[in-house]
Motif scaffolding. Structure first.
Motif, PDB file in Angstrom:
ATOM      1  N   ALA A   1      -3.859 -21.367 -39.806  1.00 13.09           N
ATOM      2  CA  ALA A   1      -4.971 -20.677 -39.150  1.00 13.09           C
ATOM      3  C   ALA A   1      -4.404 -19.761 -38.074  1.00 13.09           C
ATOM      4  O   ALA A   1      -3.454 -20.118 -37.376  1.00 13.09           O
ATOM      5  N   GLU A   2      -4.987 -18.565 -37.966  1.00  9.69           N
ATOM      6  CA  GLU A   2      -4.599 -17.600 -36.948  1.00  9.69           C
ATOM      7  C   GLU A   2      -5.855 -17.161 -36.213  1.00  9.69           C
ATOM      8  O   GLU A   2      -6.792 -16.662 -36.828  1.00  9.69           O
ATOM      9  N   CYS A   3      -5.888 -17.336 -34.900  1.00 10.84           N
ATOM     10  CA  CYS A   3      -7.086 -17.050 -34.120  1.00 10.84           C
ATOM     11  C   CYS A   3      -6.767 -16.047 -33.020  1.00 10.84           C
ATOM     12  O   CYS A   3      -5.753 -16.178 -32.326  1.00 10.84           O
ATOM     13  N   ILE A   4      -7.637 -15.047 -32.866  1.00  7.74           N
ATOM     14  CA  ILE A   4      -7.461 -14.059 -31.801  1.00  7.74           C
ATOM     15  C   ILE A   4      -8.652 -14.125 -30.863  1.00  7.74           C
ATOM     16  O   ILE A   4      -9.757 -14.521 -31.254  1.00  7.74           O
ATOM     17  N   LEU A   5      -8.432 -13.728 -29.616  1.00 11.65           N
ATOM     18  CA  LEU A   5      -9.433 -13.866 -28.569  1.00 11.65           C
ATOM     19  C   LEU A   5     -10.062 -12.522 -28.219  1.00 11.65           C
ATOM     20  O   LEU A   5      -9.354 -11.545 -27.951  1.00 11.65           O
ATOM     21  N   LEU A   6     -11.402 -12.477 -28.253  1.00 11.41           N
ATOM     22  CA  LEU A   6     -12.163 -11.317 -27.805  1.00 11.41           C
ATOM     23  C   LEU A   6     -13.328 -11.815 -26.953  1.00 11.41           C
ATOM     24  O   LEU A   6     -13.549 -13.023 -26.831  1.00 11.41           O
ATOM     25  N   ASP A   7     -14.076 -10.872 -26.371  1.00 15.24           N
ATOM     26  CA  ASP A   7     -15.294 -11.292 -25.698  1.00 15.24           C
ATOM     27  C   ASP A   7     -16.261 -11.856 -26.735  1.00 15.24           C
ATOM     28  O   ASP A   7     -16.126 -11.590 -27.935  1.00 15.24           O
ATOM     29  N   ALA A   8     -17.235 -12.643 -26.286  1.00 16.56           N
ATOM     30  CA  ALA A   8     -18.090 -13.396 -27.208  1.00 16.56           C
ATOM     31  C   ALA A   8     -18.812 -12.496 -28.207  1.00 16.56           C
ATOM     32  O   ALA A   8     -18.827 -12.775 -29.410  1.00 16.56           O
ATOM     33  N   GLU A   9     -19.399 -11.413 -27.735  1.00 14.05           N
ATOM     34  CA  GLU A   9     -20.189 -10.542 -28.628  1.00 14.05           C
ATOM     35  C   GLU A   9     -19.318  -9.935 -29.717  1.00 14.05           C
ATOM     36  O   GLU A   9     -19.636 -10.018 -30.906  1.00 14.05           O
ATOM     37  N   ASN A  10     -18.208  -9.317 -29.329  1.00 14.61           N
ATOM     38  CA  ASN A  10     -17.345  -8.662 -30.314  1.00 14.61           C
ATOM     39  C   ASN A  10     -16.561  -9.660 -31.140  1.00 14.61           C
ATOM     40  O   ASN A  10     -16.246  -9.394 -32.302  1.00 14.61           O
ATOM     41  N   GLY A  11     -16.253 -10.819 -30.560  1.00 13.08           N
ATOM     42  CA  GLY A  11     -15.572 -11.856 -31.331  1.00 13.08           C
ATOM     43  C   GLY A  11     -16.418 -12.325 -32.492  1.00 13.08           C
ATOM     44  O   GLY A  11     -15.919 -12.548 -33.602  1.00 13.08           O
ATOM     45  N   LYS A  12     -17.723 -12.465 -32.255  1.00 16.56           N
ATOM     46  CA  LYS A  12     -18.630 -12.888 -33.324  1.00 16.56           C
ATOM     47  C   LYS A  12     -18.758 -11.797 -34.393  1.00 16.56           C
ATOM     48  O   LYS A  12     -18.864 -12.103 -35.585  1.00 16.56           O
TER      49      LYS A  12
END
Length: 273
Positions: free
Chosen positions: A156-167
């Protein structure tokens, strides 16, 4: 009936693909601003290439083997990786987890409040409920969201964004992979079925009006298109329930995927004979 069913399915699939393109148009400027994607990339980029651009920033990705849950502290270790990546080690404390009798639990403390999660753990695979817990933690308390990149193996590879754009990015990757929301697909299919039925009722009633009169034409067409709508609506709902049951079984028994592949290969061999 088979032709109409195929037609409706094709149209809904096109609607889903169209939404994927719009999601890319929405998220691409955000990825450029966050330096995940270079500025010279235009909107003609292939959807599956987006993940490759992001992977170039491996130092900003949380990566782990999905088959890693064997001990009590494994989930706690994963959550700690997410917290460190988000630079929130000073705000999320007392990260703990346990794995006893096929039951996994996790907890942490945020602003003096203890947050907990628990789920059934029948294999060494990271369960979907872990991602539900982490995204609830980060989105509700820090307005952040970890998006999972599409992967062909058990990593699994996970990247971090703000909540709105991450969704938005999460939904984009799910659509690229063909993992549409079953509620949305079923809703669109039923709406298109109703639209097709109403259109068919109007058109064929007008045609029949000149042949057998208005009321006989209207009555016959109303009965036919009503049966059509009910039949395809029930069929759509039943397909959704079967899909949800399959996904639940795959989550609980990942080895079923291998069995499905074997069954498909056996079926292909039968047809070749």
């Amino acid at each position: 009936m088979i032709f109409i069913s195929h037609f409706i399915g094709t149209v809904v699939e096109g609607m889903m693909d169209s939404k994927t393109e719009k999601l890319l148009e929405t998220i691409l400027p955000v990825l450029k601003e966050s330096n995940w994607v270079s500025e010279d990339v235009d909107e003609d980029i292939e959807p599956n290439e987006v993940a490759e651009h992001i992977r170039a920033h491996a130092d900003r990705i949380v990566m782990f083997d999905c088959e890693c849950i064997e001990n009590d502290d494994d989930y706690a270790g994963l959550l700690a990786m997410f917290v460190e990546n988000a630079k929130l080690s000073d705000k999320v404390s007392d990260i703990r987890s346990s794995y006893i009798d096929n039951q996994a639990t996790i907890s942490c403390t945020v602003d003096g409040k203890v947050l907990t999660g628990a789920w059934s753990q029948k294999s060494d695979w990271v369960e979907a409920e872990f991602f539900t817990f982490t995204n609830a933690l980060f989105s509700e308390h820090f307005n952040l969201h970890f998006s999972v990149l599409p992967s062909e193996d058990q990593c699994a590879e996970c990247i971090l964004l703000d909540a709105e754009n991450g969704k938005v990015l999460t939904e984009f990757f799910e659509r690229v992979s063909g993992n549409y929301d079953p509620d949305e697909v079923s809703g669109n299919t039923i709406l298109l079925t109703i639209f097709t039925a109403v259109s068919g009722l109007i058109i064929f009633t007008i045609i029949g009006w000149f042949l057998v009169g208005f009321w006989p034409s209207f009555g016959g067409n109303l009965l036919f298109w009503l049966i059509f709508t009910v039949y395809f609506s029930f069929k759509t709902v039943n397909n959704q329930e079967e899909q949800e049951l399959l996904e639940e079984n795959l989550q609980q028994n990942p080895e079923l995927i291998g069995q499905m592949v074997v069954d498909m290969v056996d079926e292909l061999k039968k047809h070749k004979k």
